[in-house]
Design an enzyme around this catalytic site. Structure first.
Site, mmCIF file in Angstrom:
data_model
loop_
_atom_site.group_PDB
_atom_site.id
_atom_site.type_symbol
_atom_site.label_atom_id
_atom_site.label_comp_id
_atom_site.label_asym_id
_atom_site.label_seq_id
_atom_site.Cartn_x
_atom_site.Cartn_y
_atom_site.Cartn_z
ATOM 1 N N GLU A 1 20.478 43.824 4.230
ATOM 2 C CA GLU A 1 20.156 42.435 4.584
ATOM 3 C C GLU A 1 18.710 42.124 4.205
ATOM 4 O O GLU A 1 17.917 43.011 3.909
ATOM 5 C CB GLU A 1 20.340 42.205 6.096
ATOM 6 C CG GLU A 1 21.673 41.625 6.507
ATOM 7 C CD GLU A 1 21.820 40.134 6.152
ATOM 8 O OE1 GLU A 1 20.939 39.574 5.468
ATOM 9 O OE2 GLU A 1 22.831 39.544 6.563
ATOM 10 N N ARG B 1 20.327 39.729 19.659
ATOM 11 C CA ARG B 1 19.284 40.310 18.804
ATOM 12 C C ARG B 1 18.888 39.286 17.749
ATOM 13 O O ARG B 1 19.624 38.339 17.456
ATOM 14 C CB ARG B 1 19.757 41.597 18.131
ATOM 15 C CG ARG B 1 20.886 41.407 17.127
ATOM 16 C CD ARG B 1 21.034 42.630 16.229
ATOM 17 N NE ARG B 1 22.193 42.559 15.353
ATOM 18 C CZ ARG B 1 22.261 41.866 14.219
ATOM 19 N NH1 ARG B 1 21.232 41.140 13.814
ATOM 20 N NH2 ARG B 1 23.367 41.899 13.476
ATOM 21 N N ASN C 1 18.364 38.027 13.989
ATOM 22 C CA ASN C 1 19.110 38.237 12.752
ATOM 23 C C ASN C 1 18.202 37.849 11.580
ATOM 24 O O ASN C 1 17.078 38.322 11.508
ATOM 25 C CB ASN C 1 20.432 37.455 12.792
ATOM 26 C CG ASN C 1 21.423 37.960 11.746
ATOM 27 O OD1 ASN C 1 21.558 39.162 11.553
ATOM 28 N ND2 ASN C 1 22.097 37.060 11.080
ATOM 29 N N ASN D 1 21.514 32.506 10.467
ATOM 30 C CA ASN D 1 21.543 33.227 9.196
ATOM 31 C C ASN D 1 20.708 32.553 8.122
ATOM 32 O O ASN D 1 19.538 32.282 8.345
ATOM 33 C CB ASN D 1 23.000 33.455 8.763
ATOM 34 C CG ASN D 1 23.306 34.924 8.563
ATOM 35 O OD1 ASN D 1 22.467 35.676 8.070
ATOM 36 N ND2 ASN D 1 24.490 35.343 8.945
ATOM 37 N N ASP E 1 26.503 33.576 4.723
ATOM 38 C CA ASP E 1 25.530 34.523 5.289
ATOM 39 C C ASP E 1 24.136 34.146 4.798
ATOM 40 O O ASP E 1 23.609 33.113 5.163
ATOM 41 C CB ASP E 1 25.950 35.947 4.899
ATOM 42 C CG ASP E 1 25.355 37.009 5.807
ATOM 43 O OD1 ASP E 1 24.185 36.885 6.182
ATOM 44 O OD2 ASP E 1 26.052 37.988 6.124
#
Length: 303
Positions: free
Chosen positions: A17, A109, A111, A160, A214
């Site tokens: 990521e 959490r 991202n 995202n 995403d």
């Protein structure tokens, strides 16, 4: 258009990521999110260096810090921390916490997060237990040096993709659970964003089984590039019309994020994941050349 997709050597990350191109070091930084791994692909050496952050579970993004070549802002749980790393060693260490969000929501959490063109932080949170695609416990924040995190949006599913187009005065944002790309009006001098509008709806492409958008980036012509987590595809989209200009096929399914890089900023780097036992080459980072497009380098975070 004939583009070429190639694997970056030895670039595996189980949940790759947050690709970020660093001009000064001619390196692509990215994370292995669920193992607190931070990686640096050195373009000239054609080699990946990887480190584990001591004592941490997650590394959800990595942002180089302005004027501090061995300091990086990294998302560790609900904290954005400063990590010391020389870019080569196998171990990196947290030196301090910059800020924390949603401290009472222990099952959330951080991202995805990025810096805007002025070096401000933008990023958000998500649930990290249960069915993450049906929960709306996240928030989207901005933060700048000397201040506190500012909540831009609440009731976010999975915070995202983020991208900015200074010329169009737009900030683009993806909440994966909405299957949409939003465009906000963006004031570069203040960092304020307003008037969100849906500009790309992925449910309309595949209504029988929604595509999960995403990560995202933008090119110098103002087109956005949207990674699809279960679609094996990066869509190049005109944000003014919502029209798909190109479908970039990647040889694995879980496409997580994209960033332009390389010496001429004309290579599209694509991170992927290997969740739930995907066949190879899942988890590989790819480089796409021949797109006849250029993007913008990552911006260092000002702290």
């Amino acid at each position: 258009m004939s583009y070429k997709v190639e694997a970056v050597p030895d670039s595996y990350a189980a949940l790759g990521e947050g690709p970020h191109w660093d001009v000064d070091r001619q390196s692509l930084y990215y994370v292995d999110l669920e193992s607190a791994g931070i990686n640096r692909y050195d373009f000239k050496q054609n080699q990946v260096y990887r480190a584990k952050i001591e004592g941490e579970i997650f590394a959800s993004f990595i942002l180089p810090v302005e004027n501090k070549p061995q300091e990086f802002a990294v998302g560790c749980g609900l904290r954005t921390v400063i990590v010391q790393w020389d870019g080569v060693s196998a171990v990196a260490k947290v030196t301090r916490t910059l800020f924390e969000v949603q401290p009472d929501l222990k099952e959330n959490r951080l991202n995805d997060a990025k810096t805007d063109p002025n070096g401000r932080f933008y990023g958000g949170t998500m649930a990290d237990s249960g069915d993450i695609f049906t929960q709306w416990k996240g928030e989207l924040y901005s933060w700048q040096a000397g201040g506190q995190p500012n909540a831009i949006r609440s009731k976010v599913g999975i915070s995202n993709g983020l991208a900015w187009d200074v010329k169009a005065k737009k900030f683009y944002f993806i909440d994966t659970n909405n299957h949409e790309v939003l465009a906000y009006d963006y004031n570069q001098s203040t960092g304020a964003v307003s008037n969100p509008k849906v500009i790309f709806d992925l449910r309309k492409i595949r209504p029988e089984g929604p595509l999960f958008p995403d990560g995202m980036t933008v090119d110098t012509d103002g087109n956005i590039y949207v990674a699809t987590f279960n679609g094996g595809t990066v869509f190049k989209v005109n944000p003014s019309t919502g029209k798909i200009l190109l479908e970039i096929k990647i040889p694995t399914t879980q496409i997580t994020s994209v960033a332009f890089g390389g010496p001429n900023l004309d290579i599209l780097y694509v991170t992927t994941a290997n969740k739930f036992d995907q066949p190879k080459p899942a988890g590989t980072t790819f480089q796409v050349t021949g797109l006849n497009a250029k993007g913008y380098a990552g911006v260092n975070l000002k702290i």
